[in-house]
Every structure is written in C-alpha cells, then in structure tokens.
Design a protein around this motif. Structure first.
Motif, PDB file in Angstrom:
ATOM      1  N   ARG A  77      19.514  27.089  33.298  1.00 26.69           N
ATOM      2  CA  ARG A  77      20.948  27.325  33.510  1.00 26.69           C
ATOM      3  C   ARG A  77      21.208  27.939  34.888  1.00 26.69           C
ATOM      4  NH1 ARG A  77      21.645  29.272  28.708  1.00 26.69           N
ATOM      5  NH2 ARG A  77      21.327  31.451  29.264  1.00 26.69           N
ATOM      6  N   GLU A  78      20.357  28.863  35.289  1.00 32.89           N
ATOM      7  CA  GLU A  78      20.592  29.587  36.533  1.00 32.89           C
ATOM      8  C   GLU A  78      20.100  28.844  37.766  1.00 32.89           C
ATOM      9  OE1 GLU A  78      18.766  33.364  35.895  1.00 32.89           O
ATOM     10  OE2 GLU A  78      20.303  34.041  34.465  1.00 32.89           O
ATOM     11  N   SER A  79      19.053  28.022  37.617  1.00 36.52           N
ATOM     12  CA  SER A  79      18.471  27.404  38.811  1.00 36.52           C
ATOM     13  C   SER A  79      18.878  25.956  39.019  1.00 36.52           C
ATOM     14  CB  SER A  79      16.944  27.488  38.754  1.00 36.52           C
ATOM     15  OG  SER A  79      16.431  26.714  37.681  1.00 36.52           O
ATOM     16  N   MET A  80      19.263  25.237  37.967  1.00 38.14           N
ATOM     17  CA  MET A  80      19.442  23.790  38.090  1.00 38.14           C
ATOM     18  C   MET A  80      20.891  23.332  38.016  1.00 38.14           C
ATOM     19  SD  MET A  80      16.109  22.412  35.977  1.00 38.14           S
ATOM     20  CE  MET A  80      14.461  22.714  36.616  1.00 38.14           C
ATOM     21  N   TYR A  81      21.800  24.222  37.671  1.00 42.08           N
ATOM     22  CA  TYR A  81      23.226  23.850  37.631  1.00 42.08           C
ATOM     23  C   TYR A  81      23.856  24.153  38.979  1.00 42.08           C
ATOM     24  CZ  TYR A  81      28.135  23.588  36.351  1.00 42.08           C
ATOM     25  OH  TYR A  81      29.463  23.260  36.299  1.00 42.08           O
ATOM     26  N   ASP A  82      24.605  23.179  39.482  1.00 46.08           N
ATOM     27  CA  ASP A  82      25.296  23.344  40.764  1.00 46.08           C
ATOM     28  C   ASP A  82      26.788  23.520  40.502  1.00 46.08           C
ATOM     29  OD1 ASP A  82      25.481  23.251  43.693  1.00 46.08           O
ATOM     30  OD2 ASP A  82      26.562  21.383  43.340  1.00 46.08           O
ATOM     31  N   PRO A  83      27.336  24.734  40.659  1.00 45.77           N
ATOM     32  CA  PRO A  83      28.748  24.964  40.338  1.00 45.77           C
ATOM     33  C   PRO A  83      29.695  24.199  41.253  1.00 45.77           C
ATOM     34  CG  PRO A  83      27.765  26.909  41.359  1.00 45.77           C
ATOM     35  CD  PRO A  83      26.651  25.968  41.083  1.00 45.77           C
ATOM     36  N   ARG A  84      29.252  23.880  42.467  1.00 47.04           N
ATOM     37  CA  ARG A  84      30.132  23.164  43.396  1.00 47.04           C
ATOM     38  C   ARG A  84      30.447  21.759  42.905  1.00 47.04           C
ATOM     39  NH1 ARG A  84      29.442  19.637  47.473  1.00 47.04           N
ATOM     40  NH2 ARG A  84      27.180  19.713  47.219  1.00 47.04           N
ATOM     41  N   THR A  85      29.449  21.081  42.355  1.00 55.36           N
ATOM     42  CA  THR A  85      29.644  19.706  41.893  1.00 55.36           C
ATOM     43  C   THR A  85      29.759  19.594  40.370  1.00 55.36           C
ATOM     44  OG1 THR A  85      27.252  19.358  41.860  1.00 55.36           O
ATOM     45  CG2 THR A  85      28.415  18.757  43.882  1.00 55.36           C
ATOM     46  N   GLY A  86      29.539  20.693  39.655  1.00 60.00           N
ATOM     47  CA  GLY A  86      29.707  20.679  38.200  1.00 60.00           C
ATOM     48  C   GLY A  86      28.693  19.838  37.468  1.00 60.00           C
ATOM     49  N   TRP A  87      27.403  19.899  37.915  1.00 56.70           N
ATOM     50  CA  TRP A  87      26.379  19.050  37.291  1.00 56.70           C
ATOM     51  C   TRP A  87      25.009  19.703  37.432  1.00 56.70           C
ATOM     52  CZ3 TRP A  87      27.540  15.570  33.941  1.00 56.70           C
ATOM     53  CH2 TRP A  87      26.589  14.635  33.515  1.00 56.70           C
TER      54      TRP A  87
ATOM     55  N   TYR B  92      20.872  19.279  38.208  1.00 56.39           N
ATOM     56  CA  TYR B  92      19.997  18.473  39.057  1.00 56.39           C
ATOM     57  C   TYR B  92      18.564  18.991  38.969  1.00 56.39           C
ATOM     58  CZ  TYR B  92      24.477  17.320  41.275  1.00 56.39           C
ATOM     59  OH  TYR B  92      25.766  16.927  41.515  1.00 56.39           O
ATOM     60  N   ASP B  93      17.610  18.116  39.303  1.00 53.23           N
ATOM     61  CA  ASP B  93      16.249  18.587  39.554  1.00 53.23           C
ATOM     62  C   ASP B  93      16.272  19.536  40.755  1.00 53.23           C
ATOM     63  OD1 ASP B  93      15.622  16.773  37.601  1.00 53.23           O
ATOM     64  OD2 ASP B  93      14.327  15.520  38.838  1.00 53.23           O
ATOM     65  N   THR B  94      15.247  20.376  40.828  1.00 54.21           N
ATOM     66  CA  THR B  94      15.133  21.279  41.973  1.00 54.21           C
ATOM     67  C   THR B  94      13.751  21.126  42.609  1.00 54.21           C
ATOM     68  OG1 THR B  94      14.266  23.098  40.635  1.00 54.21           O
ATOM     69  CG2 THR B  94      16.656  22.968  40.900  1.00 54.21           C
ATOM     70  N   SER B  95      13.675  21.367  43.915  1.00 54.85           N
ATOM     71  CA  SER B  95      12.382  21.402  44.582  1.00 54.85           C
ATOM     72  C   SER B  95      11.655  22.673  44.163  1.00 54.85           C
ATOM     73  CB  SER B  95      12.564  21.357  46.092  1.00 54.85           C
ATOM     74  OG  SER B  95      13.252  22.512  46.529  1.00 54.85           O
ATOM     75  N   LEU B  96      10.381  22.759  44.496  1.00 54.79           N
ATOM     76  CA  LEU B  96       9.604  23.924  44.079  1.00 54.79           C
ATOM     77  C   LEU B  96      10.074  25.208  44.745  1.00 54.79           C
ATOM     78  CD1 LEU B  96       5.965  22.492  43.854  1.00 54.79           C
ATOM     79  CD2 LEU B  96       7.669  22.755  42.054  1.00 54.79           C
ATOM     80  N   ASP B  97      10.799  25.092  45.845  1.00 58.94           N
ATOM     81  CA  ASP B  97      11.351  26.306  46.464  1.00 58.94           C
ATOM     82  C   ASP B  97      12.721  26.669  45.910  1.00 58.94           C
ATOM     83  OD1 ASP B  97      13.138  24.524  47.595  1.00 58.94           O
ATOM     84  OD2 ASP B  97      12.428  24.779  49.653  1.00 58.94           O
ATOM     85  N   GLY B  98      13.178  25.926  44.885  1.00 63.90           N
ATOM     86  CA  GLY B  98      14.433  26.259  44.230  1.00 63.90           C
ATOM     87  C   GLY B  98      15.648  25.515  44.738  1.00 63.90           C
ATOM     88  N   THR B  99      15.500  24.628  45.717  1.00 60.67           N
ATOM     89  CA  THR B  99      16.632  23.870  46.251  1.00 60.67           C
ATOM     90  C   THR B  99      17.070  22.808  45.253  1.00 60.67           C
ATOM     91  OG1 THR B  99      15.832  24.184  48.504  1.00 60.67           O
ATOM     92  CG2 THR B  99      17.431  22.417  48.144  1.00 60.67           C
ATOM     93  N   ARG B 100      18.357  22.792  44.929  1.00 58.93           N
ATOM     94  CA  ARG B 100      18.885  21.753  44.026  1.00 58.93           C
ATOM     95  C   ARG B 100      18.990  20.438  44.800  1.00 58.93           C
ATOM     96  NH1 ARG B 100      22.879  25.991  43.216  1.00 58.93           N
ATOM     97  NH2 ARG B 100      22.080  27.373  41.572  1.00 58.93           N
ATOM     98  N   LEU B 101      18.470  19.372  44.210  1.00 56.39           N
ATOM     99  CA  LEU B 101      18.382  18.080  44.898  1.00 56.39           C
ATOM    100  C   LEU B 101      19.654  17.281  44.678  1.00 56.39           C
ATOM    101  CD1 LEU B 101      14.635  17.372  44.040  1.00 56.39           C
ATOM    102  CD2 LEU B 101      15.590  18.387  46.120  1.00 56.39           C
ATOM    103  N   THR B 102      20.774  17.818  45.133  1.00 56.12           N
ATOM    104  CA  THR B 102      22.081  17.200  44.900  1.00 56.12           C
ATOM    105  C   THR B 102      22.273  15.919  45.689  1.00 56.12           C
ATOM    106  OG1 THR B 102      23.053  18.581  46.618  1.00 56.12           O
ATOM    107  CG2 THR B 102      23.123  19.425  44.359  1.00 56.12           C
ATOM    108  N   ALA B 103      21.583  15.772  46.811  1.00 57.36           N
ATOM    109  CA  ALA B 103      21.788  14.597  47.659  1.00 57.36           C
ATOM    110  C   ALA B 103      21.302  13.321  46.993  1.00 57.36           C
ATOM    111  CB  ALA B 103      21.066  14.792  48.993  1.00 57.36           C
ATOM    112  N   ARG B 104      20.511  13.444  45.948  1.00 54.63           N
ATOM    113  CA  ARG B 104      20.017  12.256  45.245  1.00 54.63           C
ATOM    114  C   ARG B 104      21.031  11.718  44.233  1.00 54.63           C
ATOM    115  NH1 ARG B 104      13.595  13.935  44.496  1.00 54.63           N
ATOM    116  NH2 ARG B 104      13.345  14.687  46.634  1.00 54.63           N
ATOM    117  N   GLY B 105      22.174  12.352  44.151  1.00 54.96           N
ATOM    118  CA  GLY B 105      23.230  11.880  43.275  1.00 54.96           C
ATOM    119  C   GLY B 105      23.096  12.380  41.847  1.00 54.96           C
ATOM    120  N   ARG B 106      24.152  12.206  41.100  1.00 51.77           N
ATOM    121  CA  ARG B 106      24.149  12.639  39.705  1.00 51.77           C
ATOM    122  C   ARG B 106      23.512  11.574  38.817  1.00 51.77           C
ATOM    123  NH1 ARG B 106      28.415  15.374  41.730  1.00 51.77           N
ATOM    124  NH2 ARG B 106      29.857  13.629  41.819  1.00 51.77           N
TER     125      ARG B 106
END
Length: 732
Positions: free
Chosen positions: A581-591, A593-607
C-alpha cells in the motif's frame, strides 16, 4: 499464461429412449437461448441442448487442418477425464452420418484425429442400403454428457445413436432401432471406418488397423517426436461390440458385420451397443477390461448414472444464476469437463488442461490455471477440484530432490504426461506461477467442508510460501520479485528474464520488456550458492497475492485448530499489505504499479490490470479504492466496450490483440470485478459483468476463448479455454 516450450450405427427411437433412462429431477426454468433455438422442457440435461456447436468433421489427421495450425476449429466432447473425444457429424455431409466424428486422441501430449468417423453404422434390407434421410433430414444434438443423432428411415424405422462415457478410458455408443411401421423388418447391420494418417513420418506410420474377435482395434508404433507426437508403442484404441460380429481389414479401412440379422416386428425396438476405448498401457487395458464388460452388459445403468451425474452438474452450476445466463453456466461446465484429463503418465491425479482444442494446451496442467480452474470446478464437481490441486502438488520440489534441493517447496509452472527425462519438452520447472494455491484450497474447502483436505494441503502450502520468500526476495526487504530457477533453460540473464515474465503468467506484458529496463539478477544463499534469479523489480500483483496467500493460510490454520499459527500468518499478511500500500500506489495517477528495487514506481510503463489485484486481496485503502474505481470504469482507461483489458487504453503500449498487452482475459476481469465488489462498488461490478458477458457473446453457441478484443469482444487465441469457463461460474 505462456505457450509451452518448443525450443525454450447405431440407433434408437426417442420414444424408446425415454423408457431406457429415468427422468431427471426438475430444475428452475431457464427457457431463453442466446441464438433463438427452442429450449426443450424436461430434464435438466434436455433443457440445455446445443449450448456449444459440436458439429464438425475433420479432413486431415492434424487438428489444424491442411495448414496444420495449432488450434482445432472443431469443438469436441469428452467426459470423465478421457484422452479421446468426439464431435457430431455435419448436416451437409451425409457420407459421415451414422457415426460420431473422430475420435480425436492425444498422442500423450498432442491431439490428432484418428478418423473422420471411425465407426459408421450402415443398415441394409434385402441387399439394399437404407438411406438415413429416408423421411427427412436427421437431427444432431449435443446435450450435457451426451451426443445424440436421430434419423427417420423409410417405412417407419427410427434410429437413434447416443455416445456417452462409461469411464475415463471408454466411450459407450448405443444405437437403437424402433419399428413404428406396420410391417415386420429384417435388417443387416455393419460398421465401416478408415484411418486418417498424419502426413509426415514417423507419425504417418504409427497407427495400424487389426481385426479382433469382438470388433476392430488400432495399435500404435513407438514415436518420439517431442514437439508433435509421442507414443510408447503400447497405446491402443479398440472397438468392442456386445453382439457377435465378423471383421475384415483392408489397408487403412475395415468393415465389421453383425453376425446375425435383426428382426423387428411392428411396435418393437432393439439396440446395438459397443464401446470405444483408448488406453496408453497394458496395465490400463487390464484395468479397463472389466469396466468395458460391465458397460456392455448394463448400458442402461451407464446411461442412468451419467444422466444423474450431469443433472447434478447442471443443477449446481446454475443455482442462483439468472435465467438468461444459465446456458452460459452450462457451457462453462461442458468446457471444463471436456478439458478434464484423468491420471496418466507422469500426471498422478486427474486435472484440467487449458484447452483440448489447442495443440500446446491439450496434454498438461499449469499451476495458476489449475488454481483458478479448481475454484470454478468446485461449484459442481468438488472431488475433481481437489484432485486438480493435488495434480500440481504431486510434483512439488522436496529437500531431497537430487537436482534442485534449493527449490524445496516450489510448484513447477507446468507438468505433462512426460517430464524432461522421458523426452518431454513442455514440462517446465524453470519458473513457477503466481501464488494463488492457498486461495484455491480455501475456496474448494468452502464447497466441500473437507477438513482432511485442508490438513493434507496445509504443510504443502506453507512450504510453497516459504520458497517464494527464500528464493524470490533479492534484496531481503520482505517484498518478492518474479524470477527463474537454476535450470539449464535459464542459461543467461535474458533467458532468466523471460522465465520471470512467464512466472508472472503475463508473458509479454509491457512491464517485463527488457528495453524498458527489466533485467534478471542472480540470487544466492548465505553460503554464496546460486539459488535462482529475480528480476530487478517488485511486482504489485505478486506481493498482493502473497498477502492474500498468508491470509488464507491464517484461515486454514484456524480451522485446523492452530490459533498461534493463524495469528502469525495474519500478522505477516498485514505487514505485506502495508508495504504494498505504501510503496506501490501512486496517488498522482490513482493506480498501483511495480517498483524498482530502489523503490521507484514504474509509472512510465503505463497502467496494467495487475494494479487492480490489491482491490481483490483487500490490500488497498478505501481512498485508494475510490480512485481506482474511476480508472476501472472510465472508457479511456479500463472501461472499454468489453471492459477490463490487461493494459489501459491510456497506456502507450496498449495493443488490443497482442496477448498480455491489451486483450481482455476473464481471470483478470474477475479479479477487478470482485475487487470492486469487495470495496462496496457492487453496482459497478454488476454493470461491468453484464457488459463483459454480452460483449463476449457467451450466450451464443461459440466456444469460450482464451481472451478477447476489448473493442469488439471478438474471441482471440485458444478456443474452449478452461480458466475462462471456470471464472465465469463465480461471475455468474
């Protein structure tokens, strides 16, 4: 779901039949059919005639026809886990009347047609053949559990043929003749058939005809063509008649004649019964022989037992289903039962293959397919549901495994008649599949109340859960990644990345593309030994599934009287929920996503639809669910004509007909719909379900498909697909 590795005459009057089989118990009326065909009244079975179009005759031994495609366009019928199947003849091909198309048989892992019609009944009178359309065109009907042909011959003769299964290796055919005319009739009966041979050697020479004392048989040479045809030289297809017969074989054809003429006085009827058995080994034939004798001695009992069983299937599957959707439920049951394979070869329990209609999906069981199929099958055949789960756990890796002890607890991706030691190329241990087994076990338990089954499965499920965290958590942060095993096929980082995509089940989804940064990393144990691979991203679906898995383990432990373990599992599930809930949800896009090992949400790959899994598992917060609901119903996101594609329309990688890059898969749609329902959006869930079913044309006679075009609802890829059928049942 990935494709398996390649490199990597019978007769009877309807009136007489009514005397033969007792009436079935009534079920709630369901009168409307999607294609306007009249719906007969009567037994549960008769009310659901022709929910699938089962008419078709093969022209070549290869199910894909002259082009040798992977998909068979002729839908077949099988039952009780048989490894051979049949269809009805076509109305415009009189030469095939009087018998059932086929059989389609499995050369261990691959389907082939043995004949266009192996046993075709011919009747003669005074030396002249009787036309089967003497007083009008015949009627060909598929019923739940039965194929039926009805003919009106000259002079008041009625012929009815019925095919049903007496066991998992034997079909029983009954031909019933009734004389409704005014004159006595003396008839002779005979059967003819011929082989359809594969085009290429060595499989072309594999089948051979031989006469027997009771009919005719086909033997098979040993052929080991791993991507096309596998036989051990012990397989046998045999036709056995109840009455004395004489057989002559000439080349690839045969003729069997009834030893004595049939004499029918006015108002009287008689029947001819025979069995058609397909067995793999001599041991199977010995075990089958008494079953064949009993079926021929008591065909009425076989018919009555089959009708009771199928009436039970229909009654359970349609319970609570709206009248206008009940034919869809029965279609789902027929699809699952035809794809049911009984134990054979390396398959130690009965299970359900993804599709008998597809070359690569016909002869093996997949892990996450099995978890989903068990949930649907439990609604009408709970014993089969339990065995499906066992069929995969039979091959769970153990600590004393000589090749891969580091994978103790893992369940292989796919298991087939042959493993790799026997020359099989489809058996796959280079990856597993998403961890949904505990959910499946719990859902089957809800249907059965079988606490012994929970007790049997609990240690296996805990070992499987432990494997995920031991072998698929590269950075040891409690969130797992998809990956691959130490396996000869995973001989490079790129092959391991491919195995990880397969492990997700979403083979070519945009989030696993190498060009977008997905790569495989080596995992090692505390002693520095390689234990496998992980990709460099933590996947939202995998970790939400693991949260649900541990929640179900908590329920199972509680039911088994292990409260301390139940608490521990519940606490672990809550921790994973919070981390996702805390690491993989992106509040900006409301969805999600998978995350990289450093915690970056991979939003550029689309929903992708995988982002809806936290709704289904109860991982998402109420606020998150509210935002996600808007995406799921929006036409420019997931609310397409046929809703819930695997990739959102807004994604730059949306491709509506490319496997996991846009088509609608019913299993993923089910997860999203039930997720909405879980958070109180029942009206949206109902609306999406209706649109899903209507767009897919589930009320017509067409087969259920592997996936669908979200713009048109057109079916894509494999026909008669099991997990589509299975998850339609709870959706209905």
């Amino acid at each position: 779901m990935r494709r398996p590795l390649r490199a990597a005459a019978l007769t009877a009057a309807t009136l007489a039949l009514a005397l033969l089989v007792p009436a079935a118990p009534a079920v709630a009326d369901g009168t409307a059919t999607g294609d306007g065909r009249p719906q007969p009244q009567g037994s549960a079975r008769d009310r659901y005639a022709d929910v699938l179009d089962l008419e078709g005759t093969p022209g070549t031994a290869h199910p894909g026809g002259e082009q040798e495609k992977d998909t068979n366009p002729v839908t077949t019928f099988a039952d009780r886990g048989a490894w051979h199947a049949y269809s009805l003849p076509e109305e415009d091909r009189p030469a095939t009347w009087g018998g059932f198309s086929g059989p389609l048989y499995l050369a261990q892992e691959y389907p082939w047609w043995l004949s266009d019609t192996f046993s075709r009944l011919r009747l003669t009178e005074h030396g002249k053949p009787l036309d089967l359309d003497g007083e009008g065109k015949p009627r060909f009907t598929s019923l739940p559990g039965v194929l039926r042909q009805s003919y009106r011959l000259d002079g008041g003769l009625r012929l009815t043929l019925e095919l049903r299964y007496a066991s998992g290796r034997t079909a029983l055919v009954r031909a019933r003749l009734a004389n409704e005319g005014r004159a006595s009739r003396t008839l002779k009966a005979g059967w003819t058939g011929s082989l359809l041979r594969p085009r290429k050697e060595p499989m072309r020479s594999a089948p051979s005809l031989e006469k027997t004392r009771t009919g005719v048989a086909v033997g098979f040479d040993r052929v080991r063509e791993p991507s096309d045809y596998l036989t051990d030289g012990t397989e046998r297809f045999a036709v056995r008649h109840a009455e004395p017969v004489r057989t002559r074989v000439s080349g690839d054809g045969y003729r069997t004649d009834l030893a004595h003429p049939l004499r029918l006085r006015p108002g009287r009827s008689t029947s001819l019964d025979w069995t058609e058995s397909y067995t793999f080994t001599a041991a199977e034939r010995r075990a089958e022989a008494p079953r064949v004798r009993r079926a021929l001695a008591r065909p009425d009992a076989v018919a009555a037992a089959g009708q009771r069983r199928w009436d039970g299937y229909v009654r359970k599957a349609t319970h609570g289903v709206p009248a206008g959707r009940r034919r869809t439920a029965v279609k789902a049951v027929e699809t699952l039962v035809t794809n049911w394979r009984s134990a054979a070869g390396r398959l130690k329990h009965d299970g359900v293959t993804p599709s008998l209609s597809d070359k690569w999906f016909a002869g093996g069981f997949w892990a996450w397919d099995t978890w989903k199929q068990a949930v649907g099958t439990a609604r009408f055949a709970p014993g089969l549901a339990e065995d499906q789960i066992r069929s995969l756990f039979d091959h769970q890796i153990t600590r004393d495994d000589p090749r891969r002890p580091q994978d103790a607890g893992m369940v292989p991706d796919a298991v087939f008649y042959n493993d790799t030691a026997d020359g099989g190329i489809n058996w796959n241990e280079r990856n597993s599949k998403p961890p949904m087994a505990a959910w499946a076990v719990w859902e089957v338990y809800r249907a059965t109340g079988d606490r012994d089954f929970l007790r049997e499965m609990y240690p296996k499920l805990t070992a499987y859960r432990d494997w995920w965290y031991r072998n698929r958590d590269h950075d040891h942060d409690g969130l797992a990644e998809y990956g691959g095993t130490v396996d000869p096929a995973n001989d490079s980082p790129e092959e391991a990345r491919l195995a990880a995509a397969w492990e997700s089940g979403m083979d070519n989804a945009p989030r696993f593309d190498a060009e977008r940064g997905t790569e495989a990393l080596v995992n090692r144990d505390s002693a520095g030994r390689r234990t496998g691979w992980s990709i460099n991203q933590e996947s939202v679906d995998l970790n939400a599934y693991l949260a649900a898995d541990q929640r179900h383990l908590s329920r199972i432990a509680a039911r088994l009287g292990r409260p301390a373990e139940a608490v521990r599992w519940r606490q672990r599930a809550a921790w994973v929920d919070r981390a996702v809930r805390e690491s993989m949800y992106d509040p900006r896009t409301g969805w999600y996503y998978d995350t990289s090992l450093d915690g970056t949400r991979l939003t550029a790959r689309g929903r992708g639809i995988e982002g809806a899994v936290p709704l289904w598992t109860g991982t998402a917060s109420r606020e998150q669910a509210r935002a996600m609901r808007r995406k799921l119903v929006a036409p420019d996101e997931f609310g397409t004509r046929m809703p819930l594609p695997t990739v959102a329309v807004s994604s730059p990688y949306f491709a509506p007909t490319q496997y996991w890059r846009g088509p609608v898969w019913i299993d993923q749609a089910y997860v999203a719909i039930e997720g909405l329902r879980r958070y109180g959006y029942g009206r949206d869930a109902d609306a999406l379900t209706s649109r899903l079913l209507d767009a897919a044309g589930t009320q017509d006679r067409n087969p259920l498909r592997e996936n669908y075009d979200p713009r048109s609802g057109d079916g894509l890829n494999a026909r008669n697909f099991s997990w589509t059928a299975s998850l339609l049942l709870p959706l209905l």
